[in-house]
Design a protein around this motif. Structure first.
Motif, PDB file in Angstrom:
ATOM      1  N   LYS A 216     -25.125  15.849  -1.628  1.00 27.13           N
ATOM      2  CA  LYS A 216     -25.171  15.454  -0.047  1.00 27.13           C
ATOM      3  C   LYS A 216     -23.603  16.272   0.374  1.00 27.13           C
ATOM      4  O   LYS A 216     -23.459  15.871   1.565  1.00 27.13           O
ATOM      5  CB  LYS A 216     -25.325  13.813   0.110  1.00 27.13           C
ATOM      6  CG  LYS A 216     -25.796  13.150   0.271  1.00 27.13           C
ATOM      7  CD  LYS A 216     -25.997  11.448   0.215  1.00 27.13           C
ATOM      8  CE  LYS A 216     -27.240  11.205  -0.677  1.00 27.13           C
ATOM      9  NZ  LYS A 216     -27.715   9.361   0.295  1.00 27.13           N
ATOM     10  N   GLY A 219     -22.202  19.603   3.672  1.00 30.42           N
ATOM     11  CA  GLY A 219     -21.886  19.498   4.932  1.00 30.42           C
ATOM     12  C   GLY A 219     -22.901  19.964   6.289  1.00 30.42           C
ATOM     13  O   GLY A 219     -22.801  20.213   7.697  1.00 30.42           O
ATOM     14  N   ASP A 220     -24.615  19.794   5.958  1.00 29.42           N
ATOM     15  CA  ASP A 220     -25.252  19.668   7.513  1.00 29.42           C
ATOM     16  C   ASP A 220     -25.783  18.099   7.258  1.00 29.42           C
ATOM     17  O   ASP A 220     -26.456  17.302   6.378  1.00 29.42           O
ATOM     18  CB  ASP A 220     -26.660  20.175   6.226  1.00 29.42           C
ATOM     19  CG  ASP A 220     -27.530  20.426   7.229  1.00 29.42           C
ATOM     20  OD1 ASP A 220     -27.919  19.513   8.511  1.00 29.42           O
ATOM     21  OD2 ASP A 220     -28.174  21.878   7.609  1.00 29.42           O
ATOM     22  N   THR A 221     -25.475  17.570   8.451  1.00 27.06           N
ATOM     23  CA  THR A 221     -25.766  16.487   8.692  1.00 27.06           C
ATOM     24  C   THR A 221     -26.977  15.318   8.534  1.00 27.06           C
ATOM     25  O   THR A 221     -27.270  14.793   8.236  1.00 27.06           O
ATOM     26  CB  THR A 221     -24.363  15.611  10.073  1.00 27.06           C
ATOM     27  OG1 THR A 221     -25.187  16.763  11.556  1.00 27.06           O
ATOM     28  CG2 THR A 221     -22.943  16.491   9.639  1.00 27.06           C
ATOM     29  N   GLU A 224     -28.628  14.831   5.429  1.00 22.35           N
ATOM     30  CA  GLU A 224     -27.979  13.573   4.933  1.00 22.35           C
ATOM     31  C   GLU A 224     -28.417  12.556   5.826  1.00 22.35           C
ATOM     32  O   GLU A 224     -28.563  12.415   4.529  1.00 22.35           O
ATOM     33  CB  GLU A 224     -26.384  14.038   5.493  1.00 22.35           C
ATOM     34  CG  GLU A 224     -25.627  13.276   4.942  1.00 22.35           C
ATOM     35  CD  GLU A 224     -24.282  12.498   4.225  1.00 22.35           C
ATOM     36  OE1 GLU A 224     -24.076  11.982   3.990  1.00 22.35           O
ATOM     37  OE2 GLU A 224     -23.577  13.896   5.383  1.00 22.35           O
ATOM     38  N   LYS A 225     -28.672  12.795   6.739  1.00 24.34           N
ATOM     39  CA  LYS A 225     -28.959  12.017   7.291  1.00 24.34           C
ATOM     40  C   LYS A 225     -30.532  11.685   6.807  1.00 24.34           C
ATOM     41  O   LYS A 225     -30.963  10.843   7.075  1.00 24.34           O
ATOM     42  CB  LYS A 225     -29.425  11.558   8.882  1.00 24.34           C
ATOM     43  CG  LYS A 225     -28.165  11.753   9.508  1.00 24.34           C
ATOM     44  CD  LYS A 225     -27.819  11.751  10.875  1.00 24.34           C
ATOM     45  CE  LYS A 225     -26.917  11.673  11.460  1.00 24.34           C
ATOM     46  NZ  LYS A 225     -26.525  11.415  13.211  1.00 24.34           N
TER      47      LYS A 225
END
Length: 331
Positions: A216, A219-221, A224-225
């Motif tokens: 995780k 840095g790609d939100t 990650e969500k």
């Protein structure tokens, strides 16, 4: 007589560094002794080499001395790189000189073997670019990030490619030593050493030891969500198409971003989360295979078994028997 150089890093060391050095030195010396006992000449001259007179860890708690400076080793046949500290980002101090020396020796015909995180040193030479590499599953993401040209194989215990050898983590370096002894000496000597040191011979995979933790720190939100959603709802039937729509991303772009961020497709990631939960259930409960299978969201027994074996290298029942003392043998 061949020459074996066991490297002593000048910096970035850990307790595992010393374990690798001592293990390799001791077992290769024993293999030499076995050959002499059976009427043959010792195969290797074994030397501990570094760029400084001694290396220490934990403010001198442990110290190991070099027998020779690498600058004095003009020609060697096999180089062993021990594990280093797992927080490696780039070579420091005398390790820079070690890297240059390794590259030069390989080009002159030497073979090179790295143990666990020692692959970071080996990768720094550029010799691993485009080649397969095994490393501890807990360090694999760091290796991929620092050296994207290296083909990281976390399921493999040992890789052997163009005179370059690597192995997984922890004390599996002992299996690499046996592998090298069989390759350089013979099968009889490898079996002898495995019995003397009580090391399981012919281990091929390390996937059964992996604890899956989703990457995780990318840095790609959005990804990650999506990861968090999968981890919170893995027991349910999740459609990747619907998941991508949930985050307003086209399916193709969603897959591409997910792979770039985690190293897995969304489907592979979901499978790994499910199987990790199943592994924990097998380790800590008396639930049978079907109970665990349904709990983690599988309804097809054949599919569950195939995915479990693909990820762990073992059957669900075999895993349960191995890691649960109170495992029920009945299925």
């Amino acid at each position: 007589m061949k020459h074996l150089t066991i490297l002593i890093p000048d910096a970035q060391t850990s307790f595992n560094t010393f374990a690798c050095i001592i293990g390799a030195y001791d077992i290769f010396k024993r293999a030499n002794a076995f050959w002499k006992e059976t009427g043959r000449e010792q195969l290797f001259k074994v030397e501990l080499a570094g760029t400084s007179e001694k290396t220490e860890i934990n403010d001198g708690l442990l110290t190991i001395k070099s027998e020779i400076n690498i600058s004095s080793v003009k020609q060697t046949d096999l180089i062993i790189i021990p594990a280093i500290s797992h927080d490696f980002t780039q070579p420091e101090k005398g390790n820079i000189g070690i890297i240059n020396w390794i590259e030069k020796q390989y080009k002159n015909g030497a073979e090179v073997a790295s143990m666990c995180s020692g692959a970071m040193i080996l990768a720094s030479t550029g010799l691993l670019d485009g080649k397969s590499c095994s490393i501890h599953w807990n360090t694999a993401d760091r290796l991929k990030k620092l050296f994207p040209k290296v083909l990281v194989k976390t399921d493999r215990l040992i890789t052997d490619e163009h005179g370059i050898y690597t192995n997984g983590g922890g004390y599996s370096f002992l299996n690499l030593i046996l592998y090298l002894i069989e390759k350089y000496y013979d099968r009889e000597t490898a079996i002898y050493c495995s019995k003397i040191y009580q090391i399981e011979i012919d281990r091929q995979r390390q996937s059964g030891f992996t604890i899956f933790k989703g990457q995780k720190a990318h840095g790609d939100t959005i990804v990650e969500k999506a990861q968090n959603y999968i981890e919170d709802n893995f027991q349910e039937k999740i459609s990747i198409e619907e998941l991508s729509k949930m985050f307003s991303v086209g399916r193709r772009n969603f897959d591409r971003r997910f792979i770039k961020a985690t190293g897995n497709t969304p489907v592979e990631y979901m499978q790994r989360v499910k199987i990790e939960s199943a592994k924990k259930a097998f380790e800590t409960t008396r639930k049978n295979i079907n109970e665990v299978m349904f709990e983690v969201g599988y309804t097809d027994e054949k599919a569950f078994r195939e995915v479990f074996r693909k990820i762990t290298g073992m059957s669900p029942l075999g895993y349960k028997k191995k890691y649960n003392k109170e495992a029920m043998v009945e299925y």
